[in-house]
Structures are given as structure tokens and as C-alpha cells.
Design a protein around this motif. Structure first.
Motif, PDB file in Angstrom:
ATOM      1  N   PHE A 126      -4.083 -10.553   0.378  1.00 11.43           N
ATOM      2  CA  PHE A 126      -3.846  -9.103   0.296  1.00 11.43           C
ATOM      3  C   PHE A 126      -5.173  -8.382   0.493  1.00 11.43           C
ATOM      4  CE2 PHE A 126      -3.379  -5.209  -2.400  1.00 11.43           C
ATOM      5  CZ  PHE A 126      -2.459  -4.573  -1.590  1.00 11.43           C
ATOM      6  N   TYR A 127      -5.203  -7.390   1.330  1.00 10.73           N
ATOM      7  CA  TYR A 127      -6.449  -6.664   1.589  1.00 10.73           C
ATOM      8  C   TYR A 127      -6.151  -5.197   1.853  1.00 10.73           C
ATOM      9  CZ  TYR A 127      -4.814  -7.554   6.371  1.00 10.73           C
ATOM     10  OH  TYR A 127      -4.053  -7.628   7.503  1.00 10.73           O
ATOM     11  N   LYS A 128      -7.221  -4.389   1.795  1.00  9.29           N
ATOM     12  CA  LYS A 128      -7.070  -2.955   2.085  1.00  9.29           C
ATOM     13  C   LYS A 128      -6.732  -2.795   3.555  1.00  9.29           C
ATOM     14  CE  LYS A 128      -9.764  -0.802  -1.485  1.00  9.29           C
ATOM     15  NZ  LYS A 128     -10.652   0.299  -1.878  1.00  9.29           N
ATOM     16  N   ARG A 135       3.407  -7.287  -4.339  1.00  9.06           N
ATOM     17  CA  ARG A 135       2.234  -8.125  -4.552  1.00  9.06           C
ATOM     18  C   ARG A 135       2.652  -9.550  -4.936  1.00  9.06           C
ATOM     19  NH1 ARG A 135      -3.237  -7.553  -5.342  1.00  9.06           N
ATOM     20  NH2 ARG A 135      -2.892  -9.768  -5.054  1.00  9.06           N
ATOM     21  N   ALA A 151       3.186   6.200  -5.483  1.00 10.67           N
ATOM     22  CA  ALA A 151       2.846   6.475  -6.886  1.00 10.67           C
ATOM     23  C   ALA A 151       1.763   7.558  -6.949  1.00 10.67           C
ATOM     24  CB  ALA A 151       2.370   5.200  -7.580  1.00 10.67           C
ATOM     25  N   GLY A 152       0.792   7.481  -6.047  1.00 12.51           N
ATOM     26  CA  GLY A 152      -0.290   8.462  -6.010  1.00 12.51           C
ATOM     27  C   GLY A 152       0.208   9.862  -5.675  1.00 12.51           C
ATOM     28  N   LYS A 167       1.944   1.943  -3.543  1.00 12.84           N
ATOM     29  CA  LYS A 167       0.786   2.495  -4.271  1.00 12.84           C
ATOM     30  C   LYS A 167       0.633   3.973  -3.909  1.00 12.84           C
ATOM     31  CE  LYS A 167      -3.026   2.318  -2.214  1.00 12.84           C
ATOM     32  NZ  LYS A 167      -4.161   1.898  -1.367  1.00 12.84           N
ATOM     33  N   LYS A 168       0.684   4.266  -2.617  1.00 10.46           N
ATOM     34  CA  LYS A 168       0.531   5.636  -2.130  1.00 10.46           C
ATOM     35  C   LYS A 168       1.641   6.537  -2.690  1.00 10.46           C
ATOM     36  CE  LYS A 168      -1.504   8.771   0.260  1.00 10.46           C
ATOM     37  NZ  LYS A 168      -1.001   9.254   1.542  1.00 10.46           N
ATOM     38  N   HIS A 199       0.827  -1.211   0.000  1.00  9.18           N
ATOM     39  CA  HIS A 199       0.000   0.000   0.000  1.00  9.18           C
ATOM     40  C   HIS A 199       0.865   1.267   0.000  1.00  9.18           C
ATOM     41  CE1 HIS A 199      -3.910  -1.877   0.140  1.00  9.18           C
ATOM     42  NE2 HIS A 199      -3.522  -2.679   1.115  1.00  9.18           N
ATOM     43  N   LEU A 220       4.928   1.974  -8.966  1.00  4.68           N
ATOM     44  CA  LEU A 220       3.949   0.950  -9.367  1.00  4.68           C
ATOM     45  C   LEU A 220       4.656  -0.380  -9.638  1.00  4.68           C
ATOM     46  CD1 LEU A 220       1.428   2.885 -11.672  1.00  4.68           C
ATOM     47  CD2 LEU A 220       1.090   2.132  -9.316  1.00  4.68           C
ATOM     48  N   PHE A 223       5.188  -1.831  -6.312  1.00  2.93           N
ATOM     49  CA  PHE A 223       3.898  -2.353  -5.822  1.00  2.93           C
ATOM     50  C   PHE A 223       3.683  -3.774  -6.349  1.00  2.93           C
ATOM     51  CE2 PHE A 223      -0.578  -3.105  -7.038  1.00  2.93           C
ATOM     52  CZ  PHE A 223      -1.156  -3.154  -5.791  1.00  2.93           C
ATOM     53  N   HIS A 224       3.908  -3.971  -7.638  1.00  2.00           N
ATOM     54  CA  HIS A 224       3.678  -5.308  -8.209  1.00  2.00           C
ATOM     55  C   HIS A 224       4.716  -6.319  -7.714  1.00  2.00           C
ATOM     56  CE1 HIS A 224       0.281  -4.230 -10.674  1.00  2.00           C
ATOM     57  NE2 HIS A 224       0.920  -3.157 -11.071  1.00  2.00           N
TER      58      HIS A 224
END
Lengths: 191, 191
Positions: B80-82, B70, B35-36, B32-33, B29, B63, B66-67
Motif C-alpha cells: 500500500f502506498y500514497k 486495507r 472521511a476527510g 480516506k478522502k 485512498h 474510515l 478504509f480499514h
């Protein structure tokens, strides 16, 4: 074409061909926005591995297109600036339902329809612009927009049945057609 | 190290080494963040060509990371969850000033400090984790975090003088150190 319910009206090309500088600036912002939309979808459905991989590819391609448009803008000595977006995207996003999984489907299909419309218009610019450099540039982007359209529609089928997605796509495409028919005063990629 | 005002307290490694599954999920996460954050900076300062090019690279690298995380999560059969983010990022963003150009400098320096802290912690995980696969993985990410830190600090100097940036970086690094010293109950990459 690509699920679109109605073709771009002839007046659009007349509207933009006298404002190619503005069209390029708006187009750069559209590519940035398209990358942002894909990033937002990745954030919202981050557990979904296939979706996050597809969104990563789209983010990268749209940012690459953004820089390609920026390079043309710079080469032509056009000043690049922030530009208020056309109402097209906002009007489409009003159609997105609040409840999941319909929301996911709508967000993906709206993104897919925007790609389809861009693809159709890039085809028009490729075939009809007197400015041959730009005509060729738009021809070079045509294929990726068509591919992004297919990706979004395919991903929607992970959230609802094929039939439900097909039906909703037809509804949204009809609404998109009405928005395009209504048009906008400012010359823009999606006016 | 990398402008950081204080090293990670020893208790952090103890806190996370018994929760490596959770650390990996949080780490995905965080990438991801990151990248955001780079995408948001590209949107805010879209006229700035050097910044948009640097943010595009960072978006792509984060990103990609991130992968990579993952893939490790999936290979280990971890679900994997939020996950709610740690308070670290939110606390840092409270320090960002509202007025430009200070706002641009603060956003860039805060992003740079987060990269510096990640870099430092990846180094700790590389050197100290008994899990050798993860230790090596974190070693492989170390260099890019250090590079991103430098990129953010360099970009800030486009908005204010070198001296002003150096002074503000020292202030923000001190505040970041206090946030890290205070810590968090949940084991996280930035707890």
C-alpha cells in the motif's frame, strides 16, 4: 503529570469558573479540533497501519466528546457559535520541525501534550468546580485524554528511538509549560 | 440512478479489471478522502447540529471502509502506498460556488454525487468482476454509498429550497457526467 513540565497556574480556574458557558463552547471546538488533528495525522502517515488504526479510534472518540459537549450546551440553552481558538495550539505547532521523521515525532508529541494538558485541566474541573454536573462530566472524560496521550507518545517511537522521543518530549513539554505560564486574556480551555 | 446523469461507460470496467491491485489502493485512498470531506463539512458548518451528527456517522463509516480495503490489500500481499488522486474530485470541486449558502449546497451535492458514482461503480464491480471475493466486497459497500448520497442531498435542503437544490443537483450531475465521459488515462475508481 503525564509528561507535563508545569502544573496549571491557580489563576486559570479563577479565569474560567465565571465563564462556564464560554468554556463549554470552547471545549466543544477543542474536541472537534482534536478529531481534525487525528484525521490530519492519518492522512499524512496513511501507509502506517498501526497509526491509522489508532487515529481512527481517536477521531471517533473526539467526535463523540464533541457531541457530548454540544448536548450539555443545548440542554443549558446556551447558543453555540464559532469561536476563534486560543493561541495555545498555534504556538505549539510553531515548534514542529519541517524535516521527517522529526516532523512526525513532533506532530505526535504536540498532540500528546495537548491531550495531557486537557487531561490535567479536566481533573481540576472535576475536583474544584462548584457546578457538580460539569464536574462529573469532566471526570468522565479524564481517562480517555490520558489514554490518548499515551497513544501519541507510543506512536512517536515508531519514527525515532525511545531515547530521542523521550528527550524531545521533555523539550516540548518545557515549551508547553512556558506557553501555559504566559497565559491568555480570553478564558479558554487552554488559556 | 441516484441523480447520475449518465452511466459509467463500458470502457471503465475494461480499464480497471486488469489493474485490480491499483484499483484497491486507489479505493482505500478514496475512502480516506471521503472521511476527510465529511470532516471538513463538519468543521465548516459546526453550528448545524443535524449536519454535524450526519457527518460524524459518515466519517466513521468511511474510515471503517478504509480499514476494510486495507485489510484486503494486506491479505493479498499488495504494497500500500500514497497515490496521486484522479482529477475527478478536483474537477468537481472547481464547480463549487464561493458564496454562501450556495457554497454549502454545492459542497454537499458534490459529495453526494461522488457517493452516487461510487455506488454505481460498486454495483458494476459486484455484478461483473470475475474476482468473486472483490465482487462480494463491493456488493457489501453498495448500500452505505447510496445512503450517504441521500444524506448529502437531504442536508443541502437545509441551506436552500427543495426546488433550488433539485435544479442545482441536475446541473452538477450533468457536469459530473461530462467529467466521467471525458475519462482519465490512469485506471482509478473514478477514472
Amino acid at each position: 503529570m503525564l509528561s507535563l513540565h508545569m502544573p496549571t497556574p491557580e489563576r486559570w480556574l479563577k479565569q474560567v469558573e465565571d465563564h462556564l458557558d464560554l468554556l463549554l463552547i470552547d471545549h466543544a471546538h477543542c474536541e472537534k479540533k482534536a478529531a481534525g488533528v487525528a484525521m490530519n495525522l492519518l492522512f499524512s502517515y496513511v501507509e502506517h497501519a498501526e497509526l491509522t488504526r489508532a487515529m481512527t479510534e481517536i477521531v471517533q472518540e473526539e467526535l463523540d466528546h464533541f457531541h457530548q459537549v454540544r448536548a450539555i450546551i443545548d440542554r443549558r440553552g446556551i447558543r453555540f457559535y464559532k469561536l476563534s481558538p486560543s493561541a495555545y495550539g498555534a504556538k505549539l505547532h510553531e515548534l514542529v520541525q519541517k524535516q521527517e521523521p522529526q516532523r512526525a515525532v513532533d506532530r505526535l508529541l504536540v498532540a500528546g501534550l495537548i491531550e495531557a494538558r486537557s487531561c490535567e485541566r479536566f481533573g481540576l474541573l472535576r475536583d474544584r468546580l462548584a457546578d457538580r454536573e460539569l464536574a462529573e462530566f469532566y471526570g468522565s472524560l479524564f481517562e480517555s485524554e490520558a489514554r490518548h496521550h499515551s497513544t501519541y507518545v507510543r506512536l512517536a517511537k515508531n519514527f525515532l528511538s525511545e531515547d530521542a522521543v523521550r528527550e524531545r518530549l521533555a523539550e516540548l513539554a518545557e515549551a508547553e509549560g512556558r506557553i501555559i505560564e504566559f497565559g491568555e486574556q480570553q478564558p479558554r480551555m487552554h488559556s
